[in-house]
Design a protein around this motif. Structure first.
Motif, short mmCIF file in Angstrom:
data_model
loop_
_atom_site.label_atom_id
_atom_site.label_comp_id
_atom_site.label_asym_id
_atom_site.label_seq_id
_atom_site.Cartn_x
_atom_site.Cartn_y
_atom_site.Cartn_z
N ILE A 6 0.84 -1.19 0.00
CA ILE A 6 0.00 0.00 0.00
C ILE A 6 0.88 1.24 0.00
O ILE A 6 1.69 1.44 0.91
N SER A 7 0.75 2.09 -1.01
CA SER A 7 1.41 3.39 -0.96
C SER A 7 0.52 4.36 -0.17
O SER A 7 -0.69 4.25 -0.17
N GLY A 8 1.16 5.30 0.53
CA GLY A 8 0.38 6.17 1.40
C GLY A 8 -0.29 5.38 2.51
O GLY A 8 -1.42 5.67 2.91
N GLY A 9 0.41 4.38 3.02
CA GLY A 9 -0.20 3.44 3.96
C GLY A 9 -0.10 3.82 5.42
O GLY A 9 -0.52 3.05 6.28
N ALA A 10 0.46 5.00 5.73
CA ALA A 10 0.69 5.36 7.13
C ALA A 10 -0.53 5.97 7.80
O ALA A 10 -0.61 6.01 9.03
N SER A 11 -1.49 6.48 7.03
CA SER A 11 -2.63 7.18 7.63
C SER A 11 -3.83 7.12 6.70
O SER A 11 -3.73 6.65 5.56
N THR A 45 6.86 -2.12 7.12
CA THR A 45 6.76 -0.69 6.85
C THR A 45 8.04 -0.18 6.21
O THR A 45 9.11 -0.79 6.33
N GLY A 46 7.92 0.95 5.54
CA GLY A 46 9.08 1.57 4.92
C GLY A 46 8.71 2.92 4.35
O GLY A 46 7.55 3.33 4.39
N THR A 47 9.69 3.61 3.83
CA THR A 47 9.46 4.94 3.25
C THR A 47 9.32 4.84 1.73
O THR A 47 9.91 3.97 1.10
N LEU A 48 8.51 5.75 1.20
CA LEU A 48 8.27 5.79 -0.24
C LEU A 48 7.82 7.19 -0.64
O LEU A 48 6.83 7.69 -0.14
N ASP A 49 8.59 7.81 -1.53
CA ASP A 49 8.16 9.03 -2.22
C ASP A 49 7.70 8.59 -3.60
O ASP A 49 8.52 8.21 -4.44
N ARG A 58 12.91 0.43 -4.96
CA ARG A 58 13.47 -0.01 -3.68
C ARG A 58 12.37 -0.51 -2.74
O ARG A 58 12.52 -1.53 -2.07
N ALA A 59 11.26 0.23 -2.68
CA ALA A 59 10.19 -0.13 -1.75
C ALA A 59 9.55 -1.47 -2.12
O ALA A 59 9.33 -2.33 -1.25
N LEU A 60 9.25 -1.66 -3.39
CA LEU A 60 8.64 -2.91 -3.82
C LEU A 60 9.60 -4.09 -3.65
O LEU A 60 9.20 -5.19 -3.24
N ALA A 61 10.88 -3.87 -3.96
CA ALA A 61 11.86 -4.94 -3.79
C ALA A 61 12.00 -5.30 -2.31
O ALA A 61 12.13 -6.48 -1.95
N ASP A 62 11.95 -4.28 -1.44
CA ASP A 62 12.04 -4.51 -0.01
C ASP A 62 10.87 -5.37 0.47
O ASP A 62 11.06 -6.34 1.21
N PHE A 63 9.66 -5.03 0.04
CA PHE A 63 8.49 -5.80 0.47
C PHE A 63 8.51 -7.20 -0.15
O PHE A 63 8.19 -8.19 0.52
N ALA A 64 8.89 -7.29 -1.42
CA ALA A 64 8.91 -8.59 -2.10
C ALA A 64 9.90 -9.55 -1.47
O ALA A 64 9.74 -10.77 -1.57
N ALA A 65 10.91 -9.02 -0.78
CA ALA A 65 11.85 -9.89 -0.07
C ALA A 65 11.17 -10.65 1.06
O ALA A 65 11.65 -11.70 1.49
N HIS A 66 10.01 -10.13 1.51
CA HIS A 66 9.25 -10.79 2.57
C HIS A 66 8.17 -11.72 2.01
O HIS A 66 7.57 -12.48 2.77
N THR A 67 7.91 -11.64 0.71
CA THR A 67 6.78 -12.39 0.12
C THR A 67 7.22 -13.56 -0.75
O THR A 67 6.36 -14.29 -1.26
#
Length: 248
Positions: A6-11, A45-49, A58-67
């Motif tokens: 989810i982008s913009g997933g913090a709030s 969780t992580g940061t994404l602009d 970077r963000a998708l690769a980071d999450f995909a490392a968990h999936t």
């Protein structure tokens, strides 16, 4: 374990979507320009602009490392609003809304393809303001027409890759995005909760039958579903008249 990024997933709506899918036992990636502060054993969780292609990679690769490499759903949720007559907005604010709402969504789709290929969903947050252009939030409304068009094109283009592409087109929800003086808020109010939107996100990526699987645009409230139906069936003159009343 099924997974959603989810982008913009913090709030706001993004956080509500994260909580709904966590409750259903999914692995959830909530990425935002400011890191999420809530916690769960199945939350990453992580940061994404969203305006930056390298950030998306970077963000998708980071999450995909968990999936294990595949992601079941990418929720293109991040978005901002600029309110007021177009001529009164600064070029900088107009560039920012286009960068976030148009470029960001496009870069998200581009980066997500490899992770969704073979059986995934791309869902983007559109808006009822893409049914007919809304004065007072002109730039925002125009960006949501782009999201609608991108969704329709990719729904066809990515079918061969077994990626289903859909969007949500709700009226205003009770989030900080609705903290503005748009005439449509004064006319129609803000009745939808972030949790209701999250429920429709769940339904959209878990279609229960063949008809539901064929849907591309999802409304949330009875009002925005009626407006969507009128927008697709009514003559342009009637649509203009209805929206002129709503925009007051």
């Amino acid at each position: 374990m099924q997974s959603i990024f989810i982008s913009g997933g913090a709030s706001g709506i993004g956080k509500a979507v994260a909580q709904r899918f966590l409750d259903e036992g999914w692995l959830v990636g909530a990425y935002d320009i400011i890191p999420a502060t809530f916690d769960h054993k199945n939350l990453v969780t992580g940061t994404l602009d969203v305006r930056d292609a390298d950030n998306w990679e970077r963000a998708l690769a980071d999450f995909a490392a968990h999936t294990g490499g595949h992601i079941d759903v990418v929720d293109n949720n991040a978005g901002i609003i600029v309110q007021g007559p177009l001529q009164d907005e600064s070029p900088e604010s107009l560039k920012r809304i286009i960068d976030v709402n148009v470029l960001g969504v496009t870069l998200g789709a581009h980066a997500a393809h490899r992770y969704l290929k073979g059986g995934g969903h791309l869902l983007s947050m559109c808006s009822a303001s893409a049914i007919y252009g809304q004065p007072g939030i002109t730039a925002y409304s125009a960006t949501k027409f782009y999201v609608k068009g991108l969704t329709e094109a990719l729904n066809l283009e990515w079918k061969k890759d077994r990626i289903r592409v859909v969007d949500l087109m709700p009226l205003w929800a009770k989030t900080p995005l609705a903290a503005n003086d748009a005439a449509s808020i004064r006319r129609l109010g803000v009745k939808i909760t972030a949790e209701q939107v999250a429920d429709v996100v769940w339904d959209a990526v878990n279609p229960s039958n063949f008809y539901e699987r064929g849907k591309v645009h999802y409304g949330v409230s009875p009002e925005d579903k009626v407006l969507g139906a009128l927008g697709s069936l009514a003559p342009t003159r009637l649509g203009r008249l209805v929206n002129r009343f709503i925009a007051g």
